[in-house]
Design a protein around this motif. Sequence first.
Motif, mmCIF file in Angstrom:
data_model
loop_
_atom_site.group_PDB
_atom_site.id
_atom_site.type_symbol
_atom_site.label_atom_id
_atom_site.label_comp_id
_atom_site.label_asym_id
_atom_site.label_seq_id
_atom_site.Cartn_x
_atom_site.Cartn_y
_atom_site.Cartn_z
ATOM 1 N N UNK A 34 40.045 21.806 -58.219
ATOM 2 C CA UNK A 34 40.780 20.591 -57.887
ATOM 3 C C UNK A 34 40.554 20.304 -56.408
ATOM 4 N N UNK A 35 40.297 19.049 -56.080
ATOM 5 C CA UNK A 35 40.012 18.664 -54.695
ATOM 6 C C UNK A 35 40.961 17.547 -54.299
ATOM 7 N N UNK A 36 41.783 17.807 -53.293
ATOM 8 C CA UNK A 36 42.767 16.839 -52.823
ATOM 9 C C UNK A 36 42.309 16.207 -51.510
ATOM 10 N N UNK A 37 43.029 15.171 -51.072
ATOM 11 C CA UNK A 37 42.720 14.556 -49.772
ATOM 12 C C UNK A 37 42.914 15.580 -48.663
ATOM 13 N N UNK A 85 40.642 12.207 -62.708
ATOM 14 C CA UNK A 85 40.221 11.244 -61.693
ATOM 15 C C UNK A 85 41.312 10.187 -61.547
ATOM 16 N N UNK A 86 41.623 9.744 -60.324
ATOM 17 C CA UNK A 86 42.652 8.711 -60.165
ATOM 18 C C UNK A 86 42.292 7.437 -60.918
ATOM 19 N N UNK A 87 43.288 6.669 -61.319
ATOM 20 C CA UNK A 87 43.016 5.398 -62.011
ATOM 21 C C UNK A 87 42.335 4.402 -61.072
ATOM 22 N N UNK A 88 41.685 3.418 -61.659
ATOM 23 C CA UNK A 88 41.058 2.373 -60.871
ATOM 24 C C UNK A 88 39.554 2.298 -61.031
ATOM 25 N N UNK A 89 38.956 3.317 -61.669
ATOM 26 C CA UNK A 89 37.520 3.304 -61.962
ATOM 27 C C UNK A 89 36.649 3.125 -60.717
ATOM 28 N N UNK A 90 37.076 3.726 -59.598
ATOM 29 C CA UNK A 90 36.297 3.608 -58.370
ATOM 30 C C UNK A 90 34.999 4.415 -58.502
ATOM 31 N N UNK A 91 33.844 3.795 -58.231
ATOM 32 C CA UNK A 91 32.571 4.528 -58.315
ATOM 33 C C UNK A 91 32.564 5.732 -57.371
ATOM 34 N N UNK A 92 32.200 6.870 -57.917
ATOM 35 C CA UNK A 92 32.246 8.138 -57.187
ATOM 36 C C UNK A 92 30.990 8.936 -57.498
ATOM 37 N N UNK A 167 43.102 7.117 -52.000
ATOM 38 C CA UNK A 167 43.842 7.480 -53.210
ATOM 39 C C UNK A 167 43.043 7.157 -54.477
ATOM 40 N N UNK A 168 41.964 6.405 -54.351
ATOM 41 C CA UNK A 168 41.107 6.128 -55.495
ATOM 42 C C UNK A 168 40.180 7.299 -55.826
ATOM 43 N N UNK A 169 40.117 8.279 -54.909
ATOM 44 C CA UNK A 169 39.227 9.424 -55.075
ATOM 45 C C UNK A 169 39.968 10.758 -55.242
#
Length: 204
Positions: A34-37, A85-92, A167-169
């Motif tokens: 798990x990887x947090x900010x 993965x956080x919601x929002x479908x941010x390209x990662x 927060x999108x990542x």
Amino acid sequence: MKTLFTMSLSVALFAWSGSKCVAEQFVLFDTTFTFTKADADNSKPSPSHYYVKGDMLNAERPTDWTSPVDYRNGSVHVRLEVIEKPPGDEPTTWSVCYIPNKRQNGGYGCIGTDVYQQAGIYEKDVDMTKFWQNDGIVWTEGIKEMHLVIKDNTGGKGHAHKREDHEKFFPTKVRMTLVQVARGSKYNPKLLPSHPTSDTGDTH
């Protein structure tokens, strides 16, 4: 006595071909984390990096990747399982960097996962002679660690921790597995460990 980690990786190391034992592929690492900010901000020496080293790497990986088995001119199978993965479908995406025991030219080389927007499994094969700075490594001296770097889809400097909308990542949970395949061989998914051999939520 071999550890479970070493034994499970040894199973993936050899495949029988007639009466000869041929080293067709091996698992370089297989880790779930798990990887947090906060993890990204505080990872040392570089932010947004998750470090795979020590007993997180296959202890039986070769020192010389060119002989007697040629992995340097083979391929690597990258398997990324995005568990959370956080919601929002941010390209990662993740840059996956080989850090050698002995450097030359640029001093290290990196492949990249596919860009993804949702949880799921993403797999690809990469030619070991075609990724960024693959010639920055003295392959006869081996690999000492791997650096996994979470990014957006804007290019090499798009580190996720720098984004105002971080927060999108974060947080995210992934399982990443790298399988090194010898020259002339083809990745065999049957030799992939069924369960990750290391599982941690900490940076290293």
